[in-house]
Design a protein around this motif. Structure first.
Motif, PDB file in Angstrom:
ATOM      1  N   GLN A  29       0.814  -1.218   0.000  1.00 61.65           N
ATOM      2  CA  GLN A  29       0.000   0.000   0.000  1.00 61.65           C
ATOM      3  C   GLN A  29       0.848   1.268   0.000  1.00 61.65           C
ATOM      4  OE1 GLN A  29      -2.131   0.756   3.768  1.00 61.65           O
ATOM      5  NE2 GLN A  29      -0.816  -0.805   4.691  1.00 61.65           N
ATOM      6  N   TRP A  30       2.108   1.172   0.403  1.00 57.83           N
ATOM      7  CA  TRP A  30       2.978   2.342   0.485  1.00 57.83           C
ATOM      8  C   TRP A  30       4.029   2.370  -0.631  1.00 57.83           C
ATOM      9  CZ3 TRP A  30       3.132   0.120   5.876  1.00 57.83           C
ATOM     10  CH2 TRP A  30       2.031   0.563   6.621  1.00 57.83           C
ATOM     11  N   LEU A  31       3.844   1.524  -1.629  1.00 54.68           N
ATOM     12  CA  LEU A  31       4.780   1.459  -2.749  1.00 54.68           C
ATOM     13  C   LEU A  31       4.174   2.118  -3.985  1.00 54.68           C
ATOM     14  CD1 LEU A  31       5.895  -2.285  -2.404  1.00 54.68           C
ATOM     15  CD2 LEU A  31       6.933  -0.266  -1.339  1.00 54.68           C
ATOM     16  N   LEU A  32       5.014   2.697  -4.804  1.00 53.27           N
ATOM     17  CA  LEU A  32       4.560   3.282  -6.052  1.00 53.27           C
ATOM     18  C   LEU A  32       4.026   2.171  -6.944  1.00 53.27           C
ATOM     19  CD1 LEU A  32       4.352   5.761  -7.952  1.00 53.27           C
ATOM     20  CD2 LEU A  32       6.673   5.206  -8.726  1.00 53.27           C
ATOM     21  N   GLU A  33       2.758   2.270  -7.323  1.00 55.50           N
ATOM     22  CA  GLU A  33       2.067   1.249  -8.103  1.00 55.50           C
ATOM     23  C   GLU A  33       2.177  -0.146  -7.462  1.00 55.50           C
ATOM     24  OE1 GLU A  33       3.230   1.480 -12.209  1.00 55.50           O
ATOM     25  OE2 GLU A  33       2.711   3.605 -12.347  1.00 55.50           O
ATOM     26  N   GLY A  34       2.356  -0.146  -6.145  1.00 62.82           N
ATOM     27  CA  GLY A  34       2.431  -1.407  -5.407  1.00 62.82           C
ATOM     28  C   GLY A  34       3.696  -2.196  -5.625  1.00 62.82           C
ATOM     29  N   ILE A  35       4.670  -1.613  -6.325  1.00 62.20           N
ATOM     30  CA  ILE A  35       5.845  -2.402  -6.700  1.00 62.20           C
ATOM     31  C   ILE A  35       7.182  -1.708  -6.426  1.00 62.20           C
ATOM     32  CG2 ILE A  35       6.065  -1.732  -9.141  1.00 62.20           C
ATOM     33  CD1 ILE A  35       5.886  -5.317  -8.315  1.00 62.20           C
ATOM     34  N   VAL A  36       7.224  -0.384  -6.435  1.00 63.73           N
ATOM     35  CA  VAL A  36       8.495   0.338  -6.313  1.00 63.73           C
ATOM     36  C   VAL A  36       8.542   1.088  -4.984  1.00 63.73           C
ATOM     37  CG1 VAL A  36       9.972   2.143  -7.306  1.00 63.73           C
ATOM     38  CG2 VAL A  36       8.686   0.603  -8.812  1.00 63.73           C
ATOM     39  N   LEU A  37       9.583   0.845  -4.226  1.00 60.87           N
ATOM     40  CA  LEU A  37       9.761   1.561  -2.970  1.00 60.87           C
ATOM     41  C   LEU A  37      10.609   2.801  -3.233  1.00 60.87           C
ATOM     42  CD1 LEU A  37      10.443   0.193   0.515  1.00 60.87           C
ATOM     43  CD2 LEU A  37      11.781   2.094  -0.331  1.00 60.87           C
ATOM     44  N   ARG A  38       9.992   3.948  -3.041  1.00 59.44           N
ATOM     45  CA  ARG A  38      10.715   5.220  -3.102  1.00 59.44           C
ATOM     46  C   ARG A  38      10.869   5.648  -1.653  1.00 59.44           C
ATOM     47  NH1 ARG A  38       7.719   8.692  -7.641  1.00 59.44           N
ATOM     48  NH2 ARG A  38       9.719   9.693  -8.006  1.00 59.44           N
ATOM     49  N   GLU A  39      12.098   5.660  -1.170  1.00 59.31           N
ATOM     50  CA  GLU A  39      12.346   5.821   0.254  1.00 59.31           C
ATOM     51  C   GLU A  39      11.642   7.019   0.881  1.00 59.31           C
ATOM     52  OE1 GLU A  39      15.923   6.224   3.543  1.00 59.31           O
ATOM     53  OE2 GLU A  39      16.472   5.762   1.475  1.00 59.31           O
ATOM     54  N   LYS A  40      11.768   8.182   0.283  1.00 56.57           N
ATOM     55  CA  LYS A  40      11.168   9.389   0.863  1.00 56.57           C
ATOM     56  C   LYS A  40       9.646   9.238   0.974  1.00 56.57           C
ATOM     57  CE  LYS A  40      11.018  14.393   0.331  1.00 56.57           C
ATOM     58  NZ  LYS A  40      11.396  15.536  -0.517  1.00 56.57           N
ATOM     59  N   ASP A  41       9.005   8.770  -0.089  1.00 52.39           N
ATOM     60  CA  ASP A  41       7.548   8.601  -0.092  1.00 52.39           C
ATOM     61  C   ASP A  41       7.118   7.495   0.879  1.00 52.39           C
ATOM     62  OD1 ASP A  41       7.412  10.574  -2.037  1.00 52.39           O
ATOM     63  OD2 ASP A  41       7.329   9.133  -3.701  1.00 52.39           O
ATOM     64  N   PHE A  42       7.887   6.428   0.913  1.00 52.14           N
ATOM     65  CA  PHE A  42       7.591   5.308   1.814  1.00 52.14           C
ATOM     66  C   PHE A  42       7.631   5.777   3.269  1.00 52.14           C
ATOM     67  CE2 PHE A  42       8.884   1.617   4.363  1.00 52.14           C
ATOM     68  CZ  PHE A  42       7.917   0.691   3.996  1.00 52.14           C
ATOM     69  N   ARG A  43       8.709   6.435   3.641  1.00 47.58           N
ATOM     70  CA  ARG A  43       8.844   6.928   5.017  1.00 47.58           C
ATOM     71  C   ARG A  43       7.699   7.881   5.388  1.00 47.58           C
ATOM     72  NH1 ARG A  43      13.662   6.388   7.803  1.00 47.58           N
ATOM     73  NH2 ARG A  43      15.343   5.353   6.661  1.00 47.58           N
ATOM     74  N   LYS A  44       7.371   8.777   4.467  1.00 49.33           N
ATOM     75  CA  LYS A  44       6.299   9.750   4.713  1.00 49.33           C
ATOM     76  C   LYS A  44       4.967   9.026   4.930  1.00 49.33           C
ATOM     77  CE  LYS A  44       4.110  13.843   2.786  1.00 49.33           C
ATOM     78  NZ  LYS A  44       4.031  14.763   1.643  1.00 49.33           N
ATOM     79  N   ALA A  45       4.658   8.061   4.085  1.00 48.92           N
ATOM     80  CA  ALA A  45       3.396   7.318   4.193  1.00 48.92           C
ATOM     81  C   ALA A  45       3.328   6.530   5.498  1.00 48.92           C
ATOM     82  CB  ALA A  45       3.236   6.385   2.998  1.00 48.92           C
ATOM     83  N   VAL A  46       4.416   5.866   5.835  1.00 42.90           N
ATOM     84  CA  VAL A  46       4.445   5.071   7.075  1.00 42.90           C
ATOM     85  C   VAL A  46       4.322   5.977   8.294  1.00 42.90           C
ATOM     86  CG1 VAL A  46       5.895   3.562   8.499  1.00 42.90           C
ATOM     87  CG2 VAL A  46       5.700   3.136   6.037  1.00 42.90           C
ATOM     88  N   ASN A  47       5.042   7.092   8.272  1.00 42.79           N
ATOM     89  CA  ASN A  47       4.998   8.021   9.417  1.00 42.79           C
ATOM     90  C   ASN A  47       3.639   8.674   9.592  1.00 42.79           C
ATOM     91  OD1 ASN A  47       7.592   7.662  10.441  1.00 42.79           O
ATOM     92  ND2 ASN A  47       8.475   9.111   8.981  1.00 42.79           N
ATOM     93  N   SER A  48       2.836   8.722   8.557  1.00 39.24           N
ATOM     94  CA  SER A  48       1.529   9.385   8.654  1.00 39.24           C
ATOM     95  C   SER A  48       0.411   8.448   9.132  1.00 39.24           C
ATOM     96  CB  SER A  48       1.152   9.995   7.301  1.00 39.24           C
ATOM     97  OG  SER A  48       0.860   8.964   6.368  1.00 39.24           O
TER      98      SER A  48
END
Length: 170
Positions: free
Chosen positions: A36-55
């Motif tokens: 759910q926190w990956l780009l198109e469910g497949i790519v981990l973009r660290e900055k976006d991943f951290r932001k989504a998890v922290n929220s």
């Protein structure tokens, strides 16, 4: 013969029954899909991943047993699971990577590890086979191995139809 009382030989025997279901850890089991926190469910973009998890609002996992998984074929770095688990640290009772079976296996492994088998020294023991909950097969193996050091004998099943597993040689 008709007036003879019925004697429950099982109840009067030294046989001790252990029910692995008694080691079940009560509490909700919840899964978190990291996809759910990956780009198109497949790519981990660290900055976006951290932001989504922290929220996330982690309070809903208070007192729960949590398993982390990824429902897609994404290749995740090990730190991704660790990062999410650390966010759950103040809320969840236990966090594992895997599925619900992995979680149950872990919980039962820990429960058997903490189980005091020494109280069964030189006693015939039966490990109960029927349970209302699914018990991971590994829990039976670990318990039997732990009891083998102490028990006079180990059986599996019910007292009326037990299968002998081990008997200490004299």
């Amino acid at each position: 013969m008709k007036n003879q009382p019925i004697i429950n030989r099982v109840a009067n025997s030294a046989l001790v029954s252990i029910d692995l279901e008694d080691l079940y850890q009560p509490g909700p089991r919840l899964g978190i899909d990291l996809a759910q926190w990956l780009l198109e469910g497949i790519v981990l973009r660290e900055k976006d991943f951290r932001k989504a998890v922290n929220s996330q609002d982690w309070k809903k996992y208070q007192g729960a047993y949590v398993y982390l998984y990824c429902s897609t074929d994404a290749i995740l770095p090990g730190w991704a699971y660790m990062f999410v688990s650390l966010q759950l640290g103040d809320f969840a009772k236990k966090v594992v990577v895997g599925d619900e079976f992995t979680l149950e296996n872990t919980l039962f492994t820990e429960a058997v590890r903490d189980f005091d088998a020494s109280i069964y020294q030189d006693k015939p023991v039966i490990i109960k086979g029927c349970a209302k909950r699914e018990i991971p097969p590994n829990a039976y193996v670990l318990l039997a191995q732990k009891l083998q050091v102490y028990a006079k004998s180990i059986m599996y099943g019910e007292a009326c139809s037990a299968v002998p597993m081990f008997k200490r040689q004299k």
